[in-house]
Scaffold this motif. Structure first.
Motif, PDB file in Angstrom:
ATOM      1  N   ILE A   1       0.850  -1.188   0.000  1.00 22.16           N
ATOM      2  CA  ILE A   1       0.000   0.000   0.000  1.00 22.16           C
ATOM      3  C   ILE A   1       0.889   1.242   0.000  1.00 22.16           C
ATOM      4  O   ILE A   1       1.744   1.407   0.870  1.00 22.16           O
ATOM      5  CB  ILE A   1      -0.944   0.014   1.220  1.00 22.16           C
ATOM      6  CG1 ILE A   1      -1.910  -1.170   1.144  1.00 22.16           C
ATOM      7  CG2 ILE A   1      -1.701   1.321   1.283  1.00 22.16           C
ATOM      8  CD1 ILE A   1      -2.812  -1.315   2.343  1.00 22.16           C
ATOM      9  N   ILE A   2       0.678   2.097  -0.980  1.00 23.03           N
ATOM     10  CA  ILE A   2       1.417   3.347  -1.085  1.00 23.03           C
ATOM     11  C   ILE A   2       0.412   4.477  -0.870  1.00 23.03           C
ATOM     12  O   ILE A   2      -0.594   4.565  -1.585  1.00 23.03           O
ATOM     13  CB  ILE A   2       2.109   3.452  -2.446  1.00 23.03           C
ATOM     14  CG1 ILE A   2       3.016   2.257  -2.577  1.00 23.03           C
ATOM     15  CG2 ILE A   2       2.806   4.788  -2.596  1.00 23.03           C
ATOM     16  CD1 ILE A   2       4.063   2.248  -3.542  1.00 23.03           C
ATOM     17  N   GLU A   3       0.697   5.330   0.093  1.00 20.26           N
ATOM     18  CA  GLU A   3      -0.256   6.374   0.463  1.00 20.26           C
ATOM     19  C   GLU A   3       0.095   7.707  -0.181  1.00 20.26           C
ATOM     20  O   GLU A   3       1.265   8.071  -0.289  1.00 20.26           O
ATOM     21  CB  GLU A   3      -0.303   6.541   1.983  1.00 20.26           C
ATOM     22  CG  GLU A   3      -0.903   5.371   2.698  1.00 20.26           C
ATOM     23  CD  GLU A   3      -1.036   5.603   4.196  1.00 20.26           C
ATOM     24  OE1 GLU A   3      -0.470   6.584   4.721  1.00 20.26           O
ATOM     25  OE2 GLU A   3      -1.715   4.793   4.841  1.00 20.26           O
TER      26      GLU A   3
ATOM     27  N   ASN B   1     -10.620   9.224  -6.126  1.00 25.77           N
ATOM     28  CA  ASN B   1     -11.484   9.083  -4.956  1.00 25.77           C
ATOM     29  C   ASN B   1     -10.639   8.660  -3.771  1.00 25.77           C
ATOM     30  O   ASN B   1      -9.625   7.978  -3.935  1.00 25.77           O
ATOM     31  CB  ASN B   1     -12.551   8.005  -5.178  1.00 25.77           C
ATOM     32  CG  ASN B   1     -13.428   8.290  -6.373  1.00 25.77           C
ATOM     33  OD1 ASN B   1     -13.556   9.427  -6.795  1.00 25.77           O
ATOM     34  ND2 ASN B   1     -14.024   7.254  -6.922  1.00 25.77           N
ATOM     35  N   LEU B   2     -11.075   9.053  -2.572  1.00 25.24           N
ATOM     36  CA  LEU B   2     -10.400   8.575  -1.370  1.00 25.24           C
ATOM     37  C   LEU B   2     -10.557   7.059  -1.287  1.00 25.24           C
ATOM     38  O   LEU B   2     -11.522   6.492  -1.787  1.00 25.24           O
ATOM     39  CB  LEU B   2     -10.989   9.237  -0.128  1.00 25.24           C
ATOM     40  CG  LEU B   2     -10.727  10.734   0.042  1.00 25.24           C
ATOM     41  CD1 LEU B   2     -11.415  11.238   1.299  1.00 25.24           C
ATOM     42  CD2 LEU B   2      -9.252  11.037   0.086  1.00 25.24           C
ATOM     43  N   GLY B   3      -9.575   6.399  -0.706  1.00 23.29           N
ATOM     44  CA  GLY B   3      -9.649   4.952  -0.552  1.00 23.29           C
ATOM     45  C   GLY B   3      -8.492   4.270  -1.260  1.00 23.29           C
ATOM     46  O   GLY B   3      -7.500   4.889  -1.630  1.00 23.29           O
ATOM     47  N   ILE B   4      -8.657   2.968  -1.448  1.00 22.74           N
ATOM     48  CA  ILE B   4      -7.592   2.150  -2.033  1.00 22.74           C
ATOM     49  C   ILE B   4      -7.936   1.807  -3.483  1.00 22.74           C
ATOM     50  O   ILE B   4      -9.056   1.426  -3.791  1.00 22.74           O
ATOM     51  CB  ILE B   4      -7.380   0.869  -1.205  1.00 22.74           C
ATOM     52  CG1 ILE B   4      -6.893   1.242   0.200  1.00 22.74           C
ATOM     53  CG2 ILE B   4      -6.391  -0.064  -1.885  1.00 22.74           C
ATOM     54  CD1 ILE B   4      -6.717   0.083   1.139  1.00 22.74           C
ATOM     55  N   HIS B   5      -6.932   1.953  -4.348  1.00 18.10           N
ATOM     56  CA  HIS B   5      -7.080   1.653  -5.772  1.00 18.10           C
ATOM     57  C   HIS B   5      -5.962   0.707  -6.193  1.00 18.10           C
ATOM     58  O   HIS B   5      -4.809   0.904  -5.811  1.00 18.10           O
ATOM     59  CB  HIS B   5      -6.985   2.936  -6.612  1.00 18.10           C
ATOM     60  CG  HIS B   5      -7.968   3.972  -6.208  1.00 18.10           C
ATOM     61  ND1 HIS B   5      -9.220   4.050  -6.734  1.00 18.10           N
ATOM     62  CD2 HIS B   5      -7.881   4.983  -5.299  1.00 18.10           C
ATOM     63  CE1 HIS B   5      -9.869   5.061  -6.193  1.00 18.10           C
ATOM     64  NE2 HIS B   5      -9.071   5.647  -5.313  1.00 18.10           N
TER      65      HIS B   5
ATOM     66  N   ILE C   1      -2.782   1.774  -4.196  1.00 18.51           N
ATOM     67  CA  ILE C   1      -2.598   3.201  -3.998  1.00 18.51           C
ATOM     68  C   ILE C   1      -3.738   3.664  -3.079  1.00 18.51           C
ATOM     69  O   ILE C   1      -4.910   3.471  -3.384  1.00 18.51           O
ATOM     70  CB  ILE C   1      -2.650   3.978  -5.334  1.00 18.51           C
ATOM     71  CG1 ILE C   1      -1.600   3.447  -6.308  1.00 18.51           C
ATOM     72  CG2 ILE C   1      -2.496   5.465  -5.095  1.00 18.51           C
ATOM     73  CD1 ILE C   1      -0.173   3.598  -5.851  1.00 18.51           C
ATOM     74  N   LYS C   2      -3.362   4.260  -1.942  1.00 22.10           N
ATOM     75  CA  LYS C   2      -4.361   4.711  -0.981  1.00 22.10           C
ATOM     76  C   LYS C   2      -4.340   6.227  -0.911  1.00 22.10           C
ATOM     77  O   LYS C   2      -3.302   6.826  -0.688  1.00 22.10           O
ATOM     78  CB  LYS C   2      -4.057   4.117   0.405  1.00 22.10           C
ATOM     79  CG  LYS C   2      -5.091   4.462   1.448  1.00 22.10           C
ATOM     80  CD  LYS C   2      -4.778   3.749   2.759  1.00 22.10           C
ATOM     81  CE  LYS C   2      -5.851   4.039   3.768  1.00 22.10           C
ATOM     82  NZ  LYS C   2      -5.539   3.377   5.038  1.00 22.10           N
TER      83      LYS C   2
END
Length: 146
Positions: free
Chosen positions: A76-78, A122-126, A142-143
């Motif tokens: 997960i990359i923020e 959008n906010l959240g995880i992709h 991608i978060k």
């Protein structure tokens, strides 16, 4: 006359193929244009050693890419983004931004190897596809956070 192709020749064959053509075509076009060399035991040995060397280089490259894949697979990359009303994100995250972030983490990944199917806005995880080699591809997450 047998020749070993040095490059792809349309209608004749691919690089490293051993083909049989007329001696006139071989001498006047293929060899003269540096598209082929005459077949001999020596040229065959050179071809075999070049193919083996390319395979070894390919295997080394695949090992390096697999290490990167194992490190990044489903990681997960923020990204901290600005949002407006109702948590709408201003703009989208591009492959260039993802590439820069991965480079900051120590992974040299070109933006051309990052494939984004849907805009990341959008906010959240992709999920984003990373294609490092024709045989190796994986996903990272991608978060987007406020």
């Amino acid at each position: 006359m047998k020749v070993i192709l040095l490059k792809d020749v349309k209608g004749q064959g691919k690089k490293d193929d051993i083909i049989d053509v007329s001696s006139g075509y071989a001498n006047n076009f293929l060899i003269k244009s540096n598209l082929a060399v005459a077949y001999s035991e020596t040229s065959k040995k050179i071809l075999d050693s070049e193919i083996k060397q390319r395979e070894n280089e390919e295997n080394e490259l695949l090992k390096k890419i697999n290490i990167i894949k194992n490190d990044l697979n489903d990681k997960i990359i923020e990204f901290k983004v600005k949002t407006g009303k109702e948590d709408r994100v201003f703009g989208t995250i591009s492959s260039k931004q993802i590439s820069d972030k991965l480079n900051d983490l120590g992974y040299k990944i070109d933006k051309k190897n990052i494939i984004i199917d849907n805009p990341i806005s959008n906010l959240g995880i992709h999920k984003v596809l990373i294609k490092l080699h024709k045989k190796i591809e994986f996903y990272i997450n991608i978060k987007l956070i406020k």
